[in-house]
Structures are given as C-alpha cells and as structure tokens.
Write a protein that holds these residues in place. Sequence first.
Motif, mmCIF file in Angstrom:
data_model
loop_
_atom_site.group_PDB
_atom_site.id
_atom_site.type_symbol
_atom_site.label_atom_id
_atom_site.label_comp_id
_atom_site.label_asym_id
_atom_site.label_seq_id
_atom_site.Cartn_x
_atom_site.Cartn_y
_atom_site.Cartn_z
ATOM 1 N N VAL A 176 0.891 -1.043 -0.026
ATOM 2 C CA VAL A 176 -0.028 0.026 -0.094
ATOM 3 C C VAL A 176 0.944 1.134 -0.045
ATOM 4 O O VAL A 176 1.807 1.172 0.856
ATOM 5 N N VAL A 177 0.681 2.074 -1.004
ATOM 6 C CA VAL A 177 1.453 3.514 -0.855
ATOM 7 C C VAL A 177 0.327 4.533 -0.413
ATOM 8 O O VAL A 177 -0.815 4.258 -0.439
ATOM 9 N N GLN A 189 3.125 18.272 7.746
ATOM 10 C CA GLN A 189 4.246 17.943 6.594
ATOM 11 C C GLN A 189 3.944 16.360 6.057
ATOM 12 O O GLN A 189 3.307 15.489 6.871
ATOM 13 N N LYS A 190 4.042 16.454 4.706
ATOM 14 C CA LYS A 190 3.355 15.213 4.189
ATOM 15 C C LYS A 190 4.271 14.471 2.998
ATOM 16 O O LYS A 190 5.346 15.475 2.448
ATOM 17 N N ARG A 191 4.582 13.010 2.902
ATOM 18 C CA ARG A 191 5.532 12.542 2.235
ATOM 19 C C ARG A 191 4.935 11.422 1.939
ATOM 20 O O ARG A 191 4.477 10.492 2.565
ATOM 21 N N LEU A 192 5.522 10.855 0.686
ATOM 22 C CA LEU A 192 4.974 9.381 0.087
ATOM 23 C C LEU A 192 5.659 8.289 0.944
ATOM 24 O O LEU A 192 6.905 8.387 1.308
ATOM 25 N N ALA A 193 4.761 7.185 1.288
ATOM 26 C CA ALA A 193 5.412 6.124 1.957
ATOM 27 C C ALA A 193 4.807 4.940 1.300
ATOM 28 O O ALA A 193 3.581 4.917 0.812
ATOM 29 N N VAL A 194 5.568 3.624 1.534
ATOM 30 C CA VAL A 194 4.948 2.337 1.141
ATOM 31 C C VAL A 194 5.055 1.370 2.000
ATOM 32 O O VAL A 194 6.127 1.230 3.031
ATOM 33 N N MET A 195 4.305 0.516 2.282
ATOM 34 C CA MET A 195 4.422 -0.504 3.230
ATOM 35 C C MET A 195 3.629 -1.763 2.734
ATOM 36 O O MET A 195 3.035 -1.774 1.829
ATOM 37 N N ASP A 196 4.056 -2.855 3.519
ATOM 38 C CA ASP A 196 3.102 -3.931 3.295
ATOM 39 C C ASP A 196 1.641 -3.784 3.804
ATOM 40 O O ASP A 196 1.321 -2.897 4.149
ATOM 41 N N TYR A 197 0.700 -4.754 3.113
ATOM 42 C CA TYR A 197 -0.713 -4.611 3.347
ATOM 43 C C TYR A 197 -0.963 -4.345 4.692
ATOM 44 O O TYR A 197 -1.948 -3.917 5.151
ATOM 45 N N ASP A 198 -0.204 -4.914 5.719
ATOM 46 C CA ASP A 198 -0.442 -5.032 7.072
ATOM 47 C C ASP A 198 0.182 -4.080 7.799
ATOM 48 O O ASP A 198 0.221 -3.899 9.183
ATOM 49 N N LEU A 202 7.765 -0.706 6.229
ATOM 50 C CA LEU A 202 7.573 0.769 5.914
ATOM 51 C C LEU A 202 8.702 1.147 5.057
ATOM 52 O O LEU A 202 9.882 1.074 5.621
ATOM 53 N N ALA A 203 8.699 1.967 4.086
ATOM 54 C CA ALA A 203 9.812 2.707 3.466
ATOM 55 C C ALA A 203 9.167 4.026 2.892
ATOM 56 O O ALA A 203 8.127 4.066 2.562
ATOM 57 N N TYR A 204 10.099 5.181 3.101
ATOM 58 C CA TYR A 204 9.607 6.518 2.466
ATOM 59 C C TYR A 204 10.089 6.509 1.337
ATOM 60 O O TYR A 204 11.421 6.332 0.883
ATOM 61 N N LEU A 205 9.265 7.415 0.421
ATOM 62 C CA LEU A 205 9.736 7.445 -1.091
ATOM 63 C C LEU A 205 9.989 8.958 -1.544
ATOM 64 O O LEU A 205 10.561 9.194 -2.247
ATOM 65 N N THR A 206 9.669 9.862 -0.794
ATOM 66 C CA THR A 206 9.656 11.056 -0.724
ATOM 67 C C THR A 206 10.184 12.015 0.505
ATOM 68 O O THR A 206 9.821 11.344 1.557
ATOM 69 N N ASP A 207 10.689 13.149 0.455
ATOM 70 C CA ASP A 207 10.935 13.889 1.830
ATOM 71 C C ASP A 207 9.764 14.603 2.083
ATOM 72 O O ASP A 207 8.520 14.652 1.268
ATOM 73 N N VAL A 212 2.340 16.138 -0.874
ATOM 74 C CA VAL A 212 2.058 15.031 -1.950
ATOM 75 C C VAL A 212 0.853 14.719 -1.585
ATOM 76 O O VAL A 212 0.403 14.669 -0.430
ATOM 77 N N LEU A 213 0.090 14.226 -2.781
ATOM 78 C CA LEU A 213 -1.209 13.655 -2.561
ATOM 79 C C LEU A 213 -1.456 12.527 -3.538
ATOM 80 O O LEU A 213 -0.884 12.372 -4.386
ATOM 81 N N ALA A 214 -2.510 11.840 -3.075
ATOM 82 C CA ALA A 214 -3.348 10.900 -3.960
ATOM 83 C C ALA A 214 -2.183 9.932 -4.688
ATOM 84 O O ALA A 214 -2.478 10.081 -5.864
#
Length: 444
Positions: A176-177, A189-198, A202-207, A212-214
């Motif tokens: 899930v992103v 403050q908002k940044r993109l992150a991605v994780m397993d469905y559960d 977790l990993a961050y994709l942007t600072d 960032v949105l949607a």
Amino acid sequence: MSLFRTLVTALCVALGLGALSAPVLAQSGPLRIEITEGVIEPLPFAAPDFVAENGAAADYATNIARVIASDLTGTGLFREIPASAHISRVTSFDAPVAYADWKAINAQALITGAVEVGGDRIVVKFRLFDVVSGQPLGDGLQFAGTTQSWRRMAHKVADAVYSRITGEGGYFDSRVVFVSESGPKNARQKRLAVMDYDGANLAYLTDSSSIVLAPRFSPRGDQILFTSYTSGFPRIYLMDVASLATRALAEQPGTMTFAPRFSPDGQTVVFSLERGGNSDLYALSLGSGQLTQLTNAPSIETAPSFSPDGSQIVFESDRTGTQQLYIMPASGGEPRRISGGQGRYGTPVWSPRGDLIAFTKQNAGRFHIGVMRTDGSEERLLTASFLDEGPTWAPNGRVLMFTRETAGEGGRPALYSVDISGRNLKQIQTETAASDPAWSPLLP
C-alpha cells in the motif's frame, strides 16, 4: 459439506450474492458455519509453528506461522485455535496427520509447514488439510527466496490458504502506498510512503519538502502516480518504484493537474486538468505523449477511474449542482449519472472484479464509504464517521482501505479497512498519521 463449499456459501449469503448453484468438491462431513443476520461464524483453524529443518531456520519457522495466522484472522473469516489447546505436536513435515486430535479441539482446517535456511536463502513449504473430511485440501506448495523476503513467503502461503478455502483470490502479498503525515494539523508535513498491506516493511519514497497527494500504483506495481506541489501548484508526477526516479507529466503552462490514475494496461494516465477556473478530464499516452481532452463542461470533473477492461471511466462531477458519479466511454463522450441517493458522492473507484464501484458519500453531516453496482443500483454504505474518504480496493475486490480522520483541533487521519459486507472494520497500524492509501496489485 466440504470446508471450501461451506465457507463460500456462507460468504455468498453474507454478501447477498445467493448460494452456489453447483457442487465444488465431493467431500462430505459435519462441518458447519453458522450465519446470523449476515454475520459469518469465523472458521476455526490451527497453524502450529512450522518445522525448522535446520538450526538457522528456528526463528523464521515460528515467525512465518505467526504472520500466516495473523493474515487469516485479520480477515474476520477465520479464528485461530491457540497452540496451548493443541493435542498433536507437528515435529516432521512428512508425518501423517492425526485428524482425531485436531477434530477433538474443533479445528476445521490445519496448516502445516517447514522452513530451511542456508546462508541468505530460505525455503518455505506448506500443506493445508480439511480436518472435517480428513483429506488434504490441494497439493503442498514450496516457495524459495532470500531471508529478507520471509514475510512475503508467509503472505504467499496465507494467500494460497485463503484462496483454497474461500474460492476468492488472495490479497496478503501486496503493498500500500500512502501519504505519511506529521506535525500540527494546521502545518502538516506530508511525504509518500509504502508498506506491506498490514503495515510492515515501511519505506519512505519522498521527503517532506513539498505537499504530496493521491498516490496510485500502476497495474504492475512498478510505478506510482501522485500529485505534488513542488512547483508551487499541483502537478502530476510519475515515479519509478525501484529507482525512485521521478518526472512531471502533462506540463501545460498556466494549468494545474491532479487526481491521476493509470489505465488497466498501464499505457495511459487519466487525470484532471484545471485551466481558467474550469476542470476537465484528460488522457495522456505515456508512450507518445499525446494529450486528449475527454470532457468539456463548465463544471468540476475529477477523480477518474477506469473499468477493469479499460472501456469506461467513472468520475465525479458537479455538473448538476452537487457532486455526483458518472460513467462515460474511456475515449470520452456523453456521460450517464449513476448516483441517485441523498447527499454528495465523490472519489469513485472501480472494483478490480468489475462488479462494484466504491465511493465516498457525504450526507446529513456524516461521511461514508459505500459501494454500488455499476448501474448505480444496490447502494450500500459500509462505514459512517466524522470523516471517511478515499477508498481503494484490495487486489481481490473484497476489501477496501480508506482514510478516517477524527474531529477537533487534535484530529488526525489514519488508515482503516472494511470488507464489502460492512464487516471487520479495523485500523491499519502506521508509525505516523496517514491518508490517501492506494493498494498495489498482488506482487509477482
């Protein structure tokens, strides 16, 4: 009745789909799943710790079994029988199953497995048994990879178990992103992150240097579309998941672009483009760069989503004075309205199964996540709260994830999931406040 057929029939009744019309398996037995007012009694299963076939595999064997059990119980369709109640102890992957011992503790399904580790390589194998009929349910399977991927292997086993028992595709081996949020409500403050469905890995994709949105996954899960204010105005960007390389799309002087989404083949992006105060839908070919205008109305057209076959687009528009849902051909053309209830409708998303459209509804001061048939019939509201919005579908089309925000100055967004019957509402644990989830396809 077989374990498979009993649970599938229960699912159909609970979801209002009717019973199965033809037998699935020839097994028989006393297995029953009681349904009261559309609620399924969870199926009891046992998942003993997997057998460690060498010393290096001990911790992995335990952890893999725990993730599998968590995946299954998290659906609300399964209930694990704790190890303290087990009579039999599984000490060899090839040992015969003592069905009487598992029946004695009312287990209806049994998952056994074994793990071997050599260096950074791991091999996981498993078997699933129908305790009621005293037979294996399908053949055993084996997965191999690096030790870093052990959680993925656990999810793959859980997907296989879920599919064999329910007849539905799994969704555990997915990501899930989302937008990770921190700071006070008036200066988030908002940044993109991605994780397993559960929520794991977790990993961050942007600072957090710009809003960032949607974010939206591509059909293969290797790219992400999102909206960013890096330039000072909303623009859509395309990110490569592996390298994190990012480029702007559809740059048009004097315009703002937002709400992007991929076509099912991943070759086209549909999005909203605002020019002169008016917002219309456009399609961009990623191969040729050709830009095509799809709507032309003095209203706000946004939140487009393709049908799974790519032939149609559902979107929201206020052309009748309030936010409503419309469907039009993917090439453009006269849209037809499908929403017809009281209130305002937005953020429609077509189910990967093609049968339903999920949406956000606002009515009488409450927000809801709901689903309807593609002709607008059989609308069902699954949630209600101060603010629920932005649903995204699990790969199997049976579960939705969305943003829920609490009220007040200290209110913060969080991710929740619910199945399409309205059951099993639960929060997804994240390290920070979180919003705008988008589910990936099943991983390869």
